[in-house]
Design an enzyme around this catalytic site. Structure first.
Site, mmCIF file in Angstrom:
data_model
loop_
_atom_site.group_PDB
_atom_site.id
_atom_site.type_symbol
_atom_site.label_atom_id
_atom_site.label_comp_id
_atom_site.label_asym_id
_atom_site.label_seq_id
_atom_site.Cartn_x
_atom_site.Cartn_y
_atom_site.Cartn_z
ATOM 1 C CB CYS A 2 14.846 4.495 4.853
ATOM 2 S SG CYS A 2 13.663 3.982 6.082
ATOM 3 N NE ARG A 27 15.426 4.956 -1.345
ATOM 4 C CZ ARG A 27 16.140 3.898 -1.625
ATOM 5 N NH1 ARG A 27 16.575 3.721 -2.850
ATOM 6 N NH2 ARG A 27 16.434 3.012 -0.711
ATOM 7 C CD1 TRP A 74 8.798 2.175 4.092
ATOM 8 C CD2 TRP A 74 7.533 3.742 3.133
ATOM 9 N NE1 TRP A 74 7.665 1.570 3.636
ATOM 10 C CE2 TRP A 74 6.870 2.495 3.040
ATOM 11 C CE3 TRP A 74 6.922 4.872 2.595
ATOM 12 C CZ2 TRP A 74 5.620 2.352 2.425
ATOM 13 C CZ3 TRP A 74 5.686 4.714 1.984
ATOM 14 C CH2 TRP A 74 5.048 3.482 1.901
ATOM 15 C CG ASN A 98 17.066 1.511 3.826
ATOM 16 O OD1 ASN A 98 16.044 0.917 4.151
ATOM 17 N ND2 ASN A 98 17.406 1.734 2.579
ATOM 18 N N GLY A 99 16.381 -0.359 6.973
ATOM 19 C CA GLY A 99 16.276 -1.800 7.216
ATOM 20 C C GLY A 99 15.524 -2.068 8.499
ATOM 21 C CD GLU A 483 -3.425 -8.516 -9.437
ATOM 22 O OE1 GLU A 483 -4.599 -8.166 -9.240
ATOM 23 O OE2 GLU A 483 -2.466 -7.727 -9.397
ATOM 24 C CE LYS A 487 -1.692 -5.146 -11.786
ATOM 25 N NZ LYS A 487 -2.117 -5.429 -10.453
ATOM 26 C CD GLU A 490 -4.082 -2.122 -12.908
ATOM 27 O OE1 GLU A 490 -4.657 -1.230 -12.295
ATOM 28 O OE2 GLU A 490 -3.480 -3.040 -12.340
ATOM 29 C CG HIS A 506 -21.199 -22.830 -16.334
ATOM 30 N ND1 HIS A 506 -22.277 -23.680 -16.418
ATOM 31 C CD2 HIS A 506 -20.284 -23.463 -15.571
ATOM 32 C CE1 HIS A 506 -22.031 -24.772 -15.712
ATOM 33 N NE2 HIS A 506 -20.819 -24.669 -15.191
ATOM 34 C CE LYS A 605 0.704 2.250 -6.014
ATOM 35 N NZ LYS A 605 0.482 0.947 -6.662
HETATM 36 C C1 F6R Z 1 -4.463 -2.510 -9.376
HETATM 37 C C2 F6R Z 1 -4.488 -1.619 -8.233
HETATM 38 C C3 F6R Z 1 -5.809 -1.317 -7.593
HETATM 39 C C4 F6R Z 1 -5.664 -1.311 -6.070
HETATM 40 C C5 F6R Z 1 -6.978 -0.860 -5.411
HETATM 41 C C6 F6R Z 1 -6.888 -0.944 -3.899
HETATM 42 O O1 F6R Z 1 -3.177 -2.671 -9.865
HETATM 43 O O2 F6R Z 1 -3.486 -1.121 -7.812
HETATM 44 O O3 F6R Z 1 -6.795 -2.216 -8.010
HETATM 45 O O4 F6R Z 1 -5.329 -2.605 -5.669
HETATM 46 O O5 F6R Z 1 -7.257 0.455 -5.797
HETATM 47 O O6 F6R Z 1 -5.854 -0.159 -3.422
HETATM 48 P P1 F6R Z 1 -5.262 -0.365 -1.968
HETATM 49 O O7 F6R Z 1 -4.631 -1.713 -1.923
HETATM 50 O O8 F6R Z 1 -4.293 0.759 -1.802
HETATM 51 O O9 F6R Z 1 -6.417 -0.279 -1.018
#
Ligand code: F6R
Length: 610
Positions: A2, A27, A74, A98-99, A483, A487, A490, A506, A605
């Site tokens: 928020c 935000r 939010w 906000n909170g 992970e 990271k 990507e 292996h 995203k």
């Molecule tokens: C990696 C990343 C993606 C998401 C994937 C699932 O940094 O952001 O691999 O994790 O696209 O997205 P959500 O969690 O929104 O279903």
């Protein structure tokens, strides 16, 4: 997350506030609103959706006055809607917040008993009712009414209040969520973040925990918890408005990495009872009979959320002793999966909009399973399709590479593991308590790890020159290796592989030579000697090892060119710490290579197509 904006002074207050809200759009929000004290008293305008909807409403029905507060919401309690949008009001008092108010259910019940009627599903509306009652009792003293109200409220807040009985005053208070005060001549400003007011003033100060501020044309007065005046000189902001949105960080991803202790603390807040050795999971109706009748849990997710699911499997199987499968949603939906009414399907998704995960939910339900989710966005498609949702409270994640969503998902999964353990009888209250204590301790430990950012730089410089990087981890750290590799690839576009340390012999061992940096997560956990053995194997083949190790573990550190330390933590929770140096690593490698960190090529995203 928020956003709050407030203004009192001679300018058209609604324009100042709406202009400020526009600067807080980054935000993320799902509705917006403004409250004004004008000649006719208090008036409010609110609209679900983008700010444009509010602006259109204000164009149809303009509001005027010298004192205004506004909000972008939010959602945390109650779906996004006009009614749930802030400001909330009661008898001439309007509040933006906000909170999270943890004891809102109790307070609401008490007020309802006294005859109060509520117009929204939010926790915030309670503030308006309590403050309005307190003003009637306390002779229209707004600050005193706010102070009396805050004594009854448990939780986190940044809030701003106006009352038609005090037309030239805004009272603001803060506990945990940020509030910035802006100083002008004959006017005063208030906001959740600097960019909202930077156009009008560069003289700002920050409200500290437990403080209260009065804003009026005569200026700003700050009081501490005891009601004593606090003297604080404003400081001059030099940042550009773009830098200010990122709170001084170069990229949103960097900002979001640093937000993790707060995000995890928020996700846990109000859900743990140490006294009862138990967890309350709002939004997931899990009864003992239902849970005892389950034959398995199937987790469906994609990408980073799938990695969280792999950690979740370890947590739930260990705490609740029930079988957990973790499926890539994109595969699950096209297999002939074995799920039925004795299966609980758990979808994990930051956005709640991932097409493959949504399809997996629909497919599971078609086959008779109950589907619940862990999600960060209230009212998104996946929670809407599920029978219950446990929300993470990470706030909007803007950087495409997921960071705070991952660690809050881990916190939520751990809470779920404890809850299932309690319901299935595999954890007594006594046995659950140390797990919950350890979880509560994690945000402070995360802060400690974040302070070690500079230690990552030599590793980042080495990896930035590499063509490939291998990440290894065992048990709890295997998903962290996956992970870490995701990271890096990507955002830096360097090829990276995450592998279970025991699998190295292996196949991937053939890749090892002086050109392949190997990042090993070698924290002191069961069977970690075997991971040390893997580090020796890499070194014996001329490979260079970088490691994440437990603080004070000189042995593991001695096997690495650079060792990044994390504090001691139970293995099920340690991924919340060990992932942090790897997030820093990918971030700095990408930054050194000059890639578009927040919006890497080819990625979105929210992946709403299959
Ligand atoms: C990696 C990343 C993606 C998401 C994937 C699932 O940094 O952001 O691999 O994790 O696209 O997205 P959500 O969690 O929104 O279903």
């Amino acid at each position: 997350m928020c956003g709050i904006v407030g203004y009192v002074g001679p300018r058209p207050s609604v324009d100042v506030v709406v202009g400020g809200l526009r600067k807080l759009e980054y935000r993320g929000y799902d509705s917006a609103g403004v409250a004004v004290i004008g000649p006719g008293g208090l008036t409010i305008s609110r609209a679900k959706g983008k700010l444009k909807n509010l602006v259109d409403r204000l164009a149809e029905k303009p509001l005027t006055g010298r004192t205004a507060i506004g909000h972008t919401r939010w959602a945390t309690h109650g779906r996004p809607s006009d009614e749930n949008a802030h400001p909330h009001s009661y008898k001439g008092v309007a509040v933006v917040h906000n909170g999270i108010i943890e004891n809102h259910m109790e307070l609401k019940a008490e007020l309802t008993g006294k005859g109060h009627k509520f117009a929204s599903e939010t926790d915030t509306e309670i503030f308006a009712h309590l403050i309005s009652d307190a003003m009637i009792k306390g002779g229209d003293d707004l600050s005193q009414a706010v102070r009396d109200t805050l004594k009854q409220v448990k939780g986190t807040y940044a809030m701003a209040v106006v009352s038609e009985k005090r037309p030239n005053e805004i009272v603001a208070a803060k506990n945990a969520s940020p509030l910035v005060l802006g100083y002008g001549v004959g006017e005063a400003f208030l906001a959740s973040d600097v960019p909202a007011i930077l156009e009008h003033t560069r003289e700002v100060s920050y409200l500290e925990e437990g403080e209260l501020a009065h804003l009026g044309p005569e200026g700003i007065r700050i009081e501490n918890e005891r009601g004593e005046t606090v003297t604080r000189a404003p400081h001059h902001v030099e940042w550009s408005s773009v830098a200010a949105e990122k709170d001084g960080h170069k990229h949103f991803m960097h900002k979001e990495i640093f937000e993790q202790p707060r995000a995890v603390a928020d996700t846990i807040r109000g859900r743990i009872s140490l006294e009862q050795g138990d967890v309350t999971l709002d939004g997931l109706e899990l009864t003992e009979a239902y849970v005892k009748g389950l034959s398995k849990i199937t987790i469906v997710a994609c990408g980073t959320s799938w990695h969280a699911g792999l950690c979740g499997r370890n947590m739930i199987e260990s705490l609740a002793r029930i079988q957990v499968e973790v499926e890539l949603a994109s595969e699950f939906r096209y297999r002939d999966p074995l799920v039925d009414e004795k299966t609980l399907v758990l979808a994990i998704s930051q956005s709640g909009e991932t097409a493959d995960t949504l399809a997996a939910v629909k497919e599971s339900k078609r086959r008779g399973a109950r589907a619940v989710s862990i999600c960060n966005v209230i009212g998104a498609s996946i929670p809407r399709d599920c029978d219950g949702t446990l929300y993470t409270r990470a706030g909007p994640e803007i950087g495409v590479a997921s960071t705070k969503a991952f660690t809050t998902q881990l916190a939520a999964l751990f809470l779920l593991g404890v809850k299932l353990g309690r319901l299935r009888g595999t954890l007594s209250a006594e046995q659950a308590r140390p797990h919950l204590e350890a979880l509560r301790h994690v945000p402070a430990q995360m802060e400690q790890v974040l302070r070690q950012e500079p230690a990552v730089m030599p590793v980042a410089k080495r990896c930035a020159k590499a063509r490939d990087v291998l990440f290894l981890g065992r048990n709890s750290q295997h998903p962290v290796a996956l992970e870490g590799a995701l990271k890096l690839k990507e955002i830096s576009y360097i090829h990276a592989e995450g592998y279970a340390a025991g699998e190295m012999k292996h196949g991937p061992i053939a890749l090892i030579d002086e050109n392949l940096p190997v990042v090993v997560i070698a924290t002191k956990e069961p069977h970690y000697e075997k991971t040390l053995g893997n580090m020796e194997e890499v070194k014996a083949r001329g490979g260079e090892v970088f490691a994440v190790v437990s603080e004070g573990d000189n042995l593991a550190a001695s096997l690495a060119s650079v060792a990044l330390c994390v504090p001691a933590c139970p293995p099920l929770l340690s991924p919340l710490l060990t992932i942090l140096p790897l997030q820093f690593l990918s971030y700095h490698v990408a930054d050194l290579r000059g890639t578009d960190v927040d919006q890497p090529r080819n990625l979105a995203k929210s992946v709403t197509v299959e």
